[in-house]
Design a protein around this motif. Structure first.
Motif, mmCIF file in Angstrom:
data_model
loop_
_atom_site.group_PDB
_atom_site.id
_atom_site.type_symbol
_atom_site.label_atom_id
_atom_site.label_comp_id
_atom_site.label_asym_id
_atom_site.label_seq_id
_atom_site.Cartn_x
_atom_site.Cartn_y
_atom_site.Cartn_z
ATOM 1 N N VAL A 1 0.827 -1.163 -0.025
ATOM 2 C CA VAL A 1 -0.036 -0.116 -0.086
ATOM 3 C C VAL A 1 1.088 1.265 -0.046
ATOM 4 N N GLU A 2 0.541 2.238 -0.758
ATOM 5 C CA GLU A 2 1.353 3.403 -0.786
ATOM 6 C C GLU A 2 0.299 4.313 -0.351
ATOM 7 N N ARG A 3 0.789 5.551 0.381
ATOM 8 C CA ARG A 3 -0.019 6.593 0.824
ATOM 9 C C ARG A 3 0.306 7.722 0.194
ATOM 10 N N PHE A 4 -0.635 8.023 -0.679
ATOM 11 C CA PHE A 4 -0.744 9.352 -1.617
ATOM 12 C C PHE A 4 -2.116 9.834 -1.515
ATOM 13 N N ALA A 5 -1.915 11.236 -1.751
ATOM 14 C CA ALA A 5 -3.298 12.114 -1.721
ATOM 15 C C ALA A 5 -4.085 12.177 -3.126
ATOM 16 N N LEU B 1 -10.163 5.412 2.694
ATOM 17 C CA LEU B 1 -9.476 6.406 2.190
ATOM 18 C C LEU B 1 -9.765 7.692 2.999
ATOM 19 N N PRO B 2 -8.526 8.518 3.186
ATOM 20 C CA PRO B 2 -8.654 9.506 4.045
ATOM 21 C C PRO B 2 -9.845 10.570 4.050
ATOM 22 N N ALA B 3 -10.630 10.828 5.112
ATOM 23 C CA ALA B 3 -11.919 11.767 4.920
ATOM 24 C C ALA B 3 -11.474 13.257 4.758
#
Length: 139
Positions: free
Chosen positions: A63-67, A116-118
Protein backbone atom coordinates in the motif's frame (compact mmCIF):
# COMPACT_ATOMS: atom_id res chain seq x y z
CA UNK A 1 -21.83 -7.87 -14.89
CA UNK A 2 -19.53 -9.44 -17.46
CA UNK A 3 -16.38 -7.92 -18.94
CA UNK A 4 -17.93 -6.63 -22.19
CA UNK A 5 -20.95 -5.14 -20.42
CA UNK A 6 -18.72 -3.44 -17.87
CA UNK A 7 -16.54 -1.85 -20.54
CA UNK A 8 -19.61 -0.90 -22.57
CA UNK A 9 -21.00 0.95 -19.56
CA UNK A 10 -17.70 2.78 -18.98
CA UNK A 11 -17.54 3.70 -22.66
CA UNK A 12 -21.14 4.94 -22.74
CA UNK A 13 -21.20 6.82 -19.44
CA UNK A 14 -17.77 8.33 -20.00
CA UNK A 15 -18.61 9.23 -23.61
CA UNK A 16 -15.38 7.55 -24.64
CA UNK A 17 -14.49 6.97 -28.28
CA UNK A 18 -13.90 3.22 -28.06
CA UNK A 19 -13.90 0.10 -25.93
CA UNK A 20 -10.11 0.39 -25.88
CA UNK A 21 -10.42 3.82 -24.25
CA UNK A 22 -12.85 2.34 -21.70
CA UNK A 23 -10.41 -0.46 -20.93
CA UNK A 24 -7.56 2.03 -20.54
CA UNK A 25 -9.59 4.21 -18.17
CA UNK A 26 -10.60 1.15 -16.16
CA UNK A 27 -7.08 -0.27 -16.04
CA UNK A 28 -5.39 2.91 -14.87
CA UNK A 29 -8.10 3.61 -12.30
CA UNK A 30 -7.88 0.11 -10.86
CA UNK A 31 -4.08 0.05 -10.86
CA UNK A 32 -3.84 3.39 -9.05
CA UNK A 33 -6.61 2.49 -6.59
CA UNK A 34 -5.02 -0.92 -6.04
CA UNK A 35 -1.82 0.81 -4.96
CA UNK A 36 -3.73 3.07 -2.54
CA UNK A 37 -5.99 0.61 -0.67
CA UNK A 38 -5.08 -2.46 1.34
CA UNK A 39 -4.66 -5.65 -0.68
CA UNK A 40 -7.49 -7.27 1.28
CA UNK A 41 -9.91 -4.47 0.36
CA UNK A 42 -8.81 -4.58 -3.28
CA UNK A 43 -9.26 -8.36 -3.36
CA UNK A 44 -12.70 -8.16 -1.77
CA UNK A 45 -13.88 -5.63 -4.35
CA UNK A 46 -12.06 -7.31 -7.22
CA UNK A 47 -13.66 -10.67 -6.45
CA UNK A 48 -17.00 -9.20 -7.56
CA UNK A 49 -15.63 -8.01 -10.90
CA UNK A 50 -14.81 -9.91 -14.08
CA UNK A 51 -11.44 -11.66 -13.75
CA UNK A 52 -10.00 -9.66 -16.62
CA UNK A 53 -10.55 -6.51 -14.55
CA UNK A 54 -9.87 -7.91 -11.09
CA UNK A 55 -6.21 -8.45 -11.95
CA UNK A 56 -5.68 -4.71 -12.47
CA UNK A 57 -7.06 -3.94 -9.02
CA UNK A 58 -5.21 -6.68 -7.17
CA UNK A 59 -1.79 -6.73 -8.82
CA UNK A 60 -0.09 -4.71 -6.03
CA UNK A 61 0.46 -6.01 -2.50
CA UNK A 62 2.13 -2.97 -0.96
CA UNK A 63 0.00 0.00 0.00
CA UNK A 64 1.24 3.46 -0.87
CA UNK A 65 -0.10 6.48 0.96
CA UNK A 66 -0.71 9.29 -1.48
CA UNK A 67 -3.23 12.09 -1.73
CA UNK A 68 -6.03 12.62 -4.23
CA UNK A 69 -3.91 15.01 -6.31
CA UNK A 70 -1.19 12.42 -6.73
CA UNK A 71 -3.81 9.81 -7.62
CA UNK A 72 -5.01 12.05 -10.45
CA UNK A 73 -1.41 12.68 -11.51
CA UNK A 74 -0.84 8.94 -11.70
CA UNK A 75 -3.95 8.56 -13.87
CA UNK A 76 -2.73 11.25 -16.25
CA UNK A 77 0.71 9.70 -16.52
CA UNK A 78 -0.41 6.07 -16.85
CA UNK A 79 -3.21 6.93 -19.27
CA UNK A 80 -0.98 9.10 -21.42
CA UNK A 81 -3.43 11.99 -21.17
CA UNK A 82 -2.38 15.36 -22.49
CA UNK A 83 -0.76 17.68 -19.98
CA UNK A 84 -3.41 19.54 -18.03
CA UNK A 85 -5.98 16.77 -18.54
CA UNK A 86 -6.30 15.93 -14.85
CA UNK A 87 -9.98 16.83 -14.89
CA UNK A 88 -10.64 14.41 -17.74
CA UNK A 89 -8.65 11.62 -16.09
CA UNK A 90 -10.45 12.18 -12.79
CA UNK A 91 -13.82 12.15 -14.55
CA UNK A 92 -13.02 8.84 -16.23
CA UNK A 93 -12.04 7.39 -12.83
CA UNK A 94 -15.36 8.59 -11.39
CA UNK A 95 -17.18 6.90 -14.28
CA UNK A 96 -15.32 3.65 -13.63
CA UNK A 97 -16.23 3.75 -9.93
CA UNK A 98 -19.88 4.41 -10.77
CA UNK A 99 -19.93 1.30 -12.97
CA UNK A 100 -18.15 -0.67 -10.23
CA UNK A 101 -20.85 0.46 -7.80
CA UNK A 102 -23.54 -0.86 -10.14
CA UNK A 103 -21.65 -4.12 -10.79
CA UNK A 104 -20.99 -5.04 -7.15
CA UNK A 105 -23.03 -5.70 -4.06
CA UNK A 106 -24.36 -2.81 -2.06
CA UNK A 107 -21.68 -1.39 0.19
CA UNK A 108 -18.69 -2.84 -1.67
CA UNK A 109 -17.53 0.53 -3.01
CA UNK A 110 -18.38 2.17 0.31
CA UNK A 111 -16.05 -0.24 2.12
CA UNK A 112 -13.16 0.89 -0.07
CA UNK A 113 -14.17 4.52 0.36
CA UNK A 114 -14.05 4.20 4.15
CA UNK A 115 -10.37 3.25 3.93
CA UNK A 116 -9.42 6.50 2.20
CA UNK A 117 -8.64 9.60 4.27
CA UNK A 118 -11.76 11.65 4.95
CA UNK A 119 -9.79 14.88 5.32
CA UNK A 120 -8.54 14.79 1.75
CA UNK A 121 -10.44 15.25 -1.51
CA UNK A 122 -11.05 11.53 -2.05
CA UNK A 123 -14.82 12.17 -2.11
CA UNK A 124 -14.20 13.48 -5.63
CA UNK A 125 -13.63 9.89 -6.77
CA UNK A 126 -17.12 8.91 -5.60
CA UNK A 127 -19.06 11.93 -6.92
CA UNK A 128 -20.96 9.94 -9.55
CA UNK A 129 -21.60 7.10 -7.11
CA UNK A 130 -23.09 9.65 -4.70
CA UNK A 131 -25.19 11.24 -7.44
CA UNK A 132 -26.49 7.83 -8.52
CA UNK A 133 -27.34 6.94 -4.91
CA UNK A 134 -29.20 10.21 -4.44
CA UNK A 135 -31.23 9.56 -7.57
CA UNK A 136 -32.12 6.08 -6.30
CA UNK A 137 -33.11 7.50 -2.91
CA UNK A 138 -35.42 10.01 -4.60
CA UNK A 139 -37.37 7.28 -6.41
Amino acid sequence: MDFDTFLGEVESRGQLASTEDALRATRITFEALGRRVDAEDAERLGAQLPGELERFLTKEDAVERFAWGEFVGRLVEAGDYDEGAGGTAAYHARVVLSVVDDATTEGAVGAVRERLPAEEDWDELFALVDRSGQAADAE
